[in-house]
Structures are given as structure tokens and as C-alpha cells.
Write an enzyme that holds these catalytic residues in place. Sequence first.
Site, PDB file in Angstrom:
ATOM      1  N   ASP A  60     -10.600  -3.241  -5.776  1.00 34.41           N
ATOM      2  CA  ASP A  60     -10.069  -2.173  -4.915  1.00 34.41           C
ATOM      3  C   ASP A  60     -10.285  -2.534  -3.441  1.00 34.41           C
ATOM      4  O   ASP A  60      -9.385  -2.392  -2.609  1.00 34.41           O
ATOM      5  CB  ASP A  60     -10.655  -0.792  -5.278  1.00 34.41           C
ATOM      6  N   ASP A  65      -1.939  -9.901 -11.562  1.00 30.05           N
ATOM      7  CA  ASP A  65      -0.564  -9.408 -11.621  1.00 30.05           C
ATOM      8  C   ASP A  65      -0.344  -8.396 -10.496  1.00 30.05           C
ATOM      9  O   ASP A  65       0.625  -8.488  -9.729  1.00 30.05           O
ATOM     10  CB  ASP A  65      -0.322  -8.773 -12.996  1.00 30.05           C
TER      11      ASP A  65
HETATM   12  C1  IPM Z   1       4.603 -11.473 -13.552  1.00 31.29           C
HETATM   13  C2  IPM Z   1       5.428 -10.446 -14.230  1.00 31.29           C
HETATM   14  C3  IPM Z   1       5.125 -10.415 -15.710  1.00 31.29           C
HETATM   15  C4  IPM Z   1       3.676 -10.083 -15.905  1.00 31.29           C
HETATM   16  C5  IPM Z   1       5.990  -9.414 -16.492  1.00 31.29           C
HETATM   17  C6  IPM Z   1       7.455  -9.694 -16.327  1.00 31.29           C
HETATM   18  C7  IPM Z   1       5.588  -9.332 -17.922  1.00 31.29           C
HETATM   19  O1  IPM Z   1       5.230  -9.200 -13.659  1.00 31.29           O
HETATM   20  O2  IPM Z   1       4.749 -12.658 -13.849  1.00 31.29           O
HETATM   21  O3  IPM Z   1       3.784 -11.111 -12.707  1.00 31.29           O
HETATM   22  O4  IPM Z   1       3.303  -8.915 -15.902  1.00 31.29           O
HETATM   23  O5  IPM Z   1       2.873 -10.979 -16.065  1.00 31.29           O
HETATM   24 MN    MN Z   2       3.898  -9.176 -12.054  1.00 24.24          MN
END
Ligand code: IPM
Ligand code: MN
Length: 355
Positions: free
Chosen positions: A220, A244
Amino acid sequence: MSSPRIHRIVVIEGDGIGPELVGAAMRVLEAVQEAYGGFRLEAEYREGGAELYRRSGVNLAPGTLDAIRAADATMKGPVGLPEVRLPDGTEAGPLGGVLRIGLDTYASLRPVRSLPGVPAPVAGPIDYAIVRENTEGLYLSRGKGVGNDQAVADTLLVTRKGTERVVRFAFELARRRDGAKRVTCVDKSNVLASYAFFRRVFDEVGEAYPDVQRDHLYADAAAQALVLHPQRFDVLVMENLLGDILSDLGGATVGGIGLCPAGNIGDAHAYFEPIHGSAPDLAGQDKANPISQVLAAALMLEHLGEREAAALVRRAVAWSLEQGKLVLAKNGQPEGGTRRAAETLAAAVRTVAHE
Ligand code: IPM
Ligand code: MN
């Protein structure tokens, strides 16, 4: 003249804007091969993603994983269509599970870099790399969530092996990069045992890199610092879900995820893609910004050992933006369209190659 080095690549165009983006990146790669001359790419096209799933019930055609394993690298467009879902409610198109786990590409390398002439909400220059653990963490639970109509649970698994290797990747990367030589471990070790373990393994591995600084941030606080003080970062390493989320945040700070590439890299295989999705609402209209895919091509070249060619692609992107040859509208879309942007970048490759 000595014969050029041959690199065999698999190309997966993907869904939505994927084919247009990949087309643009391949155009730029052609220009690099012509301008530079030292190597040749042999491309084999394979299908993958949501459209294929809708048609055939699988998101990667049989044999494709073997083709990718046999190739030197893979270039992949974004995949996924929101309406194409698996029975558990998750999207069918994303190849994250099958490729990241199937190829054991445990490090997702996500550089976040300011580009000249691109309006960004956070003052630059920004230049750091997020290393996202790519094979475990919370996303190991993909397709394995358990529950009923009252409650559903997904499990976050952090292993010693999985953490050691991705942390090592991050320290090795910091060694190679110019500048601060610092790796920041991002976690929520104040709350979850799995993240505390990630941090402990990070510190153990870091001991072997006395020449690289080490620091830690809770995720965070990292989200805040990436907006307020992005200059403090060099390399960041983190669990899958955190990577992500924070890589999209980082992308936003430099002007949008449409500019951001990713390499999915393991010890034996690697594939390269944008960090964003397939934007089906823009598909087929020649509107999408190909920069993420073109920079993914640069990451691929670097991985193939074609460092000068990779630098050439990056210089061509920067030069085109700086010179106003490639102009991004407020919504991030290239003025004149995707195809024209690709031609502009290809021409820029030829120009900067001779500088
Ligand atoms: C990424 C994308 C993917 C993930 C999705 C499309 C599943 O958001 O490569 O960051 O979440 O890993
Ligand atoms: Mn992603």
C-alpha cells in the site's frame, strides 16, 4: 559477409486489437532487420486466445506449446474477450495460466519508463522495472478457487523455490541496469504470513548481492510512493497479484498502460506481450496505440541477445515521439492510426540507425 544469426519466433496475434498491434510490431521488426542486418527472425504464426476458445473450446491450439518451447522466443498480442468465459466465471481467453505456468516463465519483467512528448500525470523522468512473480502467489489459484454460493476461497501460495528464483532475477537485473542498483521488496508482510515469508527469502537471497542495495515497502505504501516519489525506484520485486496491480499503476504514471511492455521470462522459455488487455471496443478500427507491443518486441530482441537492435527500437520510439512524428492524442491513441504509427516507427528505425 557472414551469414545472419537466425532466431525462430512464434507469433500469437491474440484477440481484439491484438492482430493490429502485432502487425505493427512485426513491421518495426522487419525494419530493424533491414537496417541492422546482423540477424533474421523466422516467424511461425499460431492461434491463441478467446476467439479460438469460442470456436474450438481451447485457448491454445494443440501443438502450440511445443512450438513455443522449440522456438527461441514468442511474441504475443493481448488476449481475452469479456464475454468469453469459463464455467467458473473467469475469462477464457487469457493465456496466463497455460503459458506462464506451462513454460515456467517465473519472472514478468515490466519496465516503467517515461517517454518524451507523452503527457503523463506524474512528473518524470521515471525509469524503474517491476519484476512480478509469474507462476505462483495468489494467481496459482487460477481455476482452483473453492466454494459454494455463500463463500469462495482462493489460496495464496509462496514457495521458497519460487521466491528465490524471481528474487535472484531481480538482483541480476539491478546489476545489469545503469543507475541506483537497488531492489525493493514489495509485500504485505505486516499482515500475511505468506508475504512475510517472501520478504524473509528476499533478504536471504539479497545477502549474495552486496553490491546491490536492498529495501522493503508494504504494497500500500508502495502504491503511494510510485505516484509521489517514482524516482526512488530501480528494480521492484513482488508477488504475482501485487505485481499485476502495481504494474498498471506504474503504467498510468508514465502516460498509460498502452505504452507498457512485459517479458515473461524463465530459464528455458520466454514470451513478450503488452501488459494491457485486448480492448475489443477498439478492435479493427486502426486506432490502437502499438507502442506497448513495439516495446515488447524490443524486450524480445534483448532476450535474443540482439541488444543493439533492441536499443534501436527504443530509440526509434523515443525519437518519433520527440520529433512529433508520432503524436498521441489525449486518449492515448496515435494520430493517423495504428498502421501509420507503424510506418512512422519503421521509418524512424531507418533514420536513427544511421545516426
Ligand atoms: C497482465 C494481465 C493478465 C494478468 C490478465 C489478462 C489475466 O492483466 O498480464 O497483467 O492478470 O496477469
Ligand atoms: Mn494486469
